[in-house]
Scaffold this active site. Structure first.
Site, PDB file in Angstrom:
ATOM      1  N   THR A  33      14.102   5.152 -24.989  1.00  0.00           N
ATOM      2  CA  THR A  33      13.180   3.957 -25.182  1.00  0.00           C
ATOM      3  C   THR A  33      13.223   2.467 -24.240  1.00  0.00           C
ATOM      4  O   THR A  33      13.514   2.925 -23.009  1.00  0.00           O
ATOM      5  CB  THR A  33      13.784   3.427 -26.057  1.00  0.00           C
ATOM      6  OG1 THR A  33      15.390   2.111 -25.869  1.00  0.00           O
ATOM      7  CG2 THR A  33      14.252   3.395 -27.317  1.00  0.00           C
ATOM      8  N   ARG A  63      11.013  -6.015 -29.966  1.00  0.00           N
ATOM      9  CA  ARG A  63      12.445  -6.157 -31.132  1.00  0.00           C
ATOM     10  C   ARG A  63      12.538  -5.831 -32.355  1.00  0.00           C
ATOM     11  O   ARG A  63      13.931  -5.051 -32.528  1.00  0.00           O
ATOM     12  CB  ARG A  63      12.683  -7.390 -31.371  1.00  0.00           C
ATOM     13  CG  ARG A  63      12.566  -9.152 -30.739  1.00  0.00           C
ATOM     14  CD  ARG A  63      12.559 -10.065 -31.491  1.00  0.00           C
ATOM     15  NE  ARG A  63      12.666 -11.471 -30.658  1.00  0.00           N
ATOM     16  CZ  ARG A  63      13.815 -12.558 -31.539  1.00  0.00           C
ATOM     17  NH1 ARG A  63      13.009 -12.791 -32.141  1.00  0.00           N
ATOM     18  NH2 ARG A  63      13.712 -13.361 -30.703  1.00  0.00           N
ATOM     19  N   VAL A  64      11.357  -4.744 -32.240  1.00  0.00           N
ATOM     20  CA  VAL A  64      11.807  -3.619 -33.340  1.00  0.00           C
ATOM     21  C   VAL A  64      10.792  -2.545 -32.760  1.00  0.00           C
ATOM     22  O   VAL A  64       9.382  -2.371 -32.258  1.00  0.00           O
ATOM     23  CB  VAL A  64      10.743  -3.906 -34.382  1.00  0.00           C
ATOM     24  CG1 VAL A  64      10.524  -2.701 -35.298  1.00  0.00           C
ATOM     25  CG2 VAL A  64      10.978  -4.898 -34.986  1.00  0.00           C
ATOM     26  N   LYS A  65      11.304  -1.448 -32.580  1.00  0.00           N
ATOM     27  CA  LYS A  65      11.015   0.601 -32.030  1.00  0.00           C
ATOM     28  C   LYS A  65      11.945   1.192 -32.686  1.00  0.00           C
ATOM     29  O   LYS A  65      11.211   2.205 -32.346  1.00  0.00           O
ATOM     30  CB  LYS A  65      11.633   0.217 -30.293  1.00  0.00           C
ATOM     31  CG  LYS A  65      12.852  -0.307 -29.747  1.00  0.00           C
ATOM     32  CD  LYS A  65      12.746  -0.718 -28.139  1.00  0.00           C
ATOM     33  CE  LYS A  65      14.356  -1.701 -27.953  1.00  0.00           C
ATOM     34  NZ  LYS A  65      14.098  -1.903 -26.173  1.00  0.00           N
ATOM     35  N   THR A  66      13.439   1.403 -32.642  1.00  0.00           N
ATOM     36  CA  THR A  66      13.989   1.914 -33.301  1.00  0.00           C
ATOM     37  C   THR A  66      14.435   2.113 -34.510  1.00  0.00           C
ATOM     38  O   THR A  66      14.612   2.894 -35.220  1.00  0.00           O
ATOM     39  CB  THR A  66      15.374   2.162 -32.535  1.00  0.00           C
ATOM     40  OG1 THR A  66      15.993   1.225 -32.569  1.00  0.00           O
ATOM     41  CG2 THR A  66      15.180   3.101 -30.757  1.00  0.00           C
ATOM     42  N   ILE A 126      20.239  -5.234 -32.152  1.00  0.00           N
ATOM     43  CA  ILE A 126      20.158  -5.457 -32.853  1.00  0.00           C
ATOM     44  C   ILE A 126      19.853  -3.591 -33.510  1.00  0.00           C
ATOM     45  O   ILE A 126      20.329  -3.196 -33.949  1.00  0.00           O
ATOM     46  CB  ILE A 126      18.638  -6.338 -34.442  1.00  0.00           C
ATOM     47  CG1 ILE A 126      18.968  -7.185 -33.865  1.00  0.00           C
ATOM     48  CG2 ILE A 126      18.330  -5.621 -35.072  1.00  0.00           C
ATOM     49  CD1 ILE A 126      20.068  -7.736 -34.483  1.00  0.00           C
ATOM     50  N   LYS A 137      28.825   7.372 -38.932  1.00  0.00           N
ATOM     51  CA  LYS A 137      28.577   7.619 -40.213  1.00  0.00           C
ATOM     52  C   LYS A 137      28.221   8.558 -40.812  1.00  0.00           C
ATOM     53  O   LYS A 137      29.433   9.543 -41.233  1.00  0.00           O
ATOM     54  CB  LYS A 137      27.754   6.343 -40.589  1.00  0.00           C
ATOM     55  CG  LYS A 137      28.059   6.648 -42.422  1.00  0.00           C
ATOM     56  CD  LYS A 137      26.903   6.137 -43.485  1.00  0.00           C
ATOM     57  CE  LYS A 137      27.293   5.977 -44.714  1.00  0.00           C
ATOM     58  NZ  LYS A 137      27.157   4.897 -45.451  1.00  0.00           N
ATOM     59  N   TYR A 214      58.182  -0.207 -21.606  1.00  0.00           N
ATOM     60  CA  TYR A 214      58.472  -0.094 -23.063  1.00  0.00           C
ATOM     61  C   TYR A 214      58.095  -1.057 -24.170  1.00  0.00           C
ATOM     62  O   TYR A 214      58.024  -1.562 -23.856  1.00  0.00           O
ATOM     63  CB  TYR A 214      60.140   0.716 -23.027  1.00  0.00           C
ATOM     64  CG  TYR A 214      60.550  -0.041 -21.976  1.00  0.00           C
ATOM     65  CD1 TYR A 214      61.455  -1.203 -22.667  1.00  0.00           C
ATOM     66  CD2 TYR A 214      61.393   0.333 -21.177  1.00  0.00           C
ATOM     67  CE1 TYR A 214      62.313  -2.150 -22.153  1.00  0.00           C
ATOM     68  CE2 TYR A 214      61.547  -0.434 -20.799  1.00  0.00           C
ATOM     69  CZ  TYR A 214      62.097  -1.834 -20.519  1.00  0.00           C
ATOM     70  OH  TYR A 214      62.686  -2.582 -19.668  1.00  0.00           O
ATOM     71  N   HIS A 275      63.931 -14.631 -20.628  1.00  0.00           N
ATOM     72  CA  HIS A 275      64.358 -13.781 -22.218  1.00  0.00           C
ATOM     73  C   HIS A 275      63.376 -15.367 -21.958  1.00  0.00           C
ATOM     74  O   HIS A 275      64.084 -15.827 -23.455  1.00  0.00           O
ATOM     75  CB  HIS A 275      65.034 -13.972 -22.361  1.00  0.00           C
ATOM     76  CG  HIS A 275      66.104 -13.146 -21.991  1.00  0.00           C
ATOM     77  ND1 HIS A 275      67.701 -12.668 -22.151  1.00  0.00           N
ATOM     78  CD2 HIS A 275      65.494 -11.863 -21.408  1.00  0.00           C
ATOM     79  CE1 HIS A 275      67.838 -11.419 -21.343  1.00  0.00           C
ATOM     80  NE2 HIS A 275      66.867 -10.477 -20.996  1.00  0.00           N
TER      81      HIS A 275
END
Length: 360
Positions: A33, A63-66, A126, A137, A214, A275
Site C-alpha cells: 500500500t 483512510r480507506v484502502k485495505t 485503522i 485470528k 532471579y 530492603h
C-alpha cells in the site's frame, strides 16, 4: 514453487527491503500500500498495489484502502473449510498467506512538542490493526508479523523449511494481540489525559525491558517491564555503567531510592536504602557532605545497601563508597578517577541518572 501472497504495509521501514527480498526468494508475491509500495518498487521489487487486488482505489487521503473483503476474506478464510473455499472461489478472492504491518506511530506522535490534535487523530491506525487481528485470528493458516525483530526468524524458517512453523505462527499471533492492545491503550490514555477523564476501565501497557537474575527469592524467575509514560523517578531512564545483572530485590530497592531522591530535585541529596527502607537521607553543601550525613544516620544498615545521589561523585566520595560493601550506586555522574576506583569492585552496580530533574 507455487506462489503465496504477502501483504506488506509498514510505517517503520527498518529492515523491510531485506525482508521483502527474502519473501520473494521464498516464493511470495508481494502486495503493498501507499508509501510502502513505492519504497519497494523504487528498490526494484515487483509489487502488486492493494487497489488492483480490491478493485477499489485508496480514498479519503488513505483512510480507506485495505478495509475490503478481498483483503480480509483472503486473510480470514479457513483453508480446510469447504464452505470457505467455495465462498472464496465464488467471490474471486485470493488467499493472503503472510501479513507484515507495523502501525502508524501514534505513541511517538503524541510526544512531539506542539503536536496538534488533528495530527494525533491522523496517526490513529485503522486498517493496520484490522489486518493484524484478522491474520492473527487465522494464524492456523496465516503468518502475521508486527515487529521488525521477528523478520530474521521468519526468513530463517522459510529458507530452511519452506514455511513458517505452527508454533511460530501462534507466537507471532499472540504478539499481535499484545501490540494492538497496547496501541489502543495509548490512544485511550491520550484522550483521558486531554479531557481529564477518569476511565471506567483503566488500561495499562508495559514493555519488557530485561530479564532479572532471579525473583524475590533465588528459586523464582522475574522480568522487568517498563512504561513509556512519564512515571516518577524510575530506573528505566538510568544507564548502567558497571556491574552484574539486577535481581528483583535490587530493582525494587533502586526504584525506591530514586523515588525518595526525586523529592529533592535541585538540591544535593543522598539516599541510603536497604530492603525498601531508608537508612539515611541527607542534604549537603556538596556530594561528600550529603553522603557523610546519610551514612552517619545508620552506619550499620548501609552494609549491602544502595546509595543514590543528586550530584556527581568525586574521588573523595568514591573513596568513602569504596570502603563499604554496597550493591548499587546511582548518581548523576562520576569523575573519571572516581569511576575507575569504584569499577575495581567487580559486582558493584554503577548507574548514571539524568542530571537536574525527573528521570522519566
Amino acid at each position: 514453487m507455487s506462489k503465496k501472497r504477502a501483504l506488506l504495509s509498514v510505517s517503520d521501514k527498518t529492515g523491510l527491503l531485506d525482508f521483502a527480498k527474502g519473501l520473494v526468494a521464498a516464493g511470495y508475491e508481494l502486495i503493498s500500500t501507499g508509501g510502502t509500495a513505492t519504497y519497494l518498487k523504487d528498490a526494484g521489487l515487483e509489487v502488486l498495489d492493494v487497489a488492483s487486488v480490491t478493485g477499489f482505489p485508496e480514498i479519503l487521503e488513505g483512510r480507506v484502502k485495505t478495509l475490503h473483503p478481498a483483503i480480509h476474506g483472503g486473510l480470514l478464510a479457513k483453508r480446510d473449510s469447504d464452505l470457505h473455499r467455495e465462498q472464496v472461489s465464488q467471490n474471486q478472492i485470493d488467499y493472503i498467506d503472510l501479513v507484515c504491518v507495523n502501525l502508524y506511530p501514534f505513541e511517538e506522535t503524541v510526544k512531539k512538542a506542539g503536536v496538534t490534535e488533528a495530527e494525533v487523530i491522523e496517526n490513529i491506525d485503522i486498517g493496520g490493526p484490522s489486518m493484524l487481528r484478522s491474520a492473527a485470528k487465522n494464524h492456523q493458516d496465516v503468518t502475521v508479523v508486527c515487529d521488525v525483530a521477528d523478520y530474521p526468524a521468519v526468513l530463517a524458517e522459510l529458507a530452511e523449511n519452506g514455511q513458517v512453523s505452527a508454533a511460530t505462527r501462534r507466537r507471532l499471533a499472540i504478539k499481535v494481540y499484545h501490540r494492538t492492545a497496547a496501541y489502543d491503550a495509548a490512544i485511550a490514555r491520550y484522550f483521558d489525559q486531554v479531557d481529564h477523564l477518569v476511565p471506567d476501565i483503566l488500561t495499562l501497557s508495559y514493555k519488557l525491558e530485561d530479564s532479572l537474575r532471579y525473583g524475590e527469592n533465588p528459586h523464582q524467575k522475574a522480568w522487568h517491564y517498563v512504561s513509556d509514560q512519564a512515571e516518577s523517578y524510575t530506573l528505566q531512564s538510568a544507564t548502567q555503567l558497571h556491574g552484574k545483572q539486577m535481581s528483583y530485590n535490587n530493582l525494587q530497592d533502586a526504584s525506591a531510592a530514586l523515588d525518595i531522591l526525586n523529592e529533592f530535585q535541585g538540591q544535593t541529596a543522598c539516599v541510603v536504602l536497604k530492603h525498601m527502607n531508608p537508612c539515611g537521607v541527607a542534604l549537603g553543601a556538596n556530594v561528600k557532605e550529603a553522603f557523610d550525613k546519610a551514612y552517619e544516620a545508620d552506619p550499620v544498615s548501609i552494609f549491602g545497601g544502595i546509595v543514590a545521589i543528586n550530584g556527581v561523585v568525586d574521588l573523595a566520595t568514591a573513596e568513602r563508597l569504596h570502603a563499604i560493601f554496597l550493591e548499587i550506586i546511582l548518581a548523576e555522574g562520576y569523575e573519571a578517577e572516581a569511576l575507575d576506583l569504584l569499577k575495581k569492585k567487580k559486582n558493584l552496580r554503577l548507574y548514571q541518572i539524568p542530571q537536574g530533574g525527573n528521570l522519566a
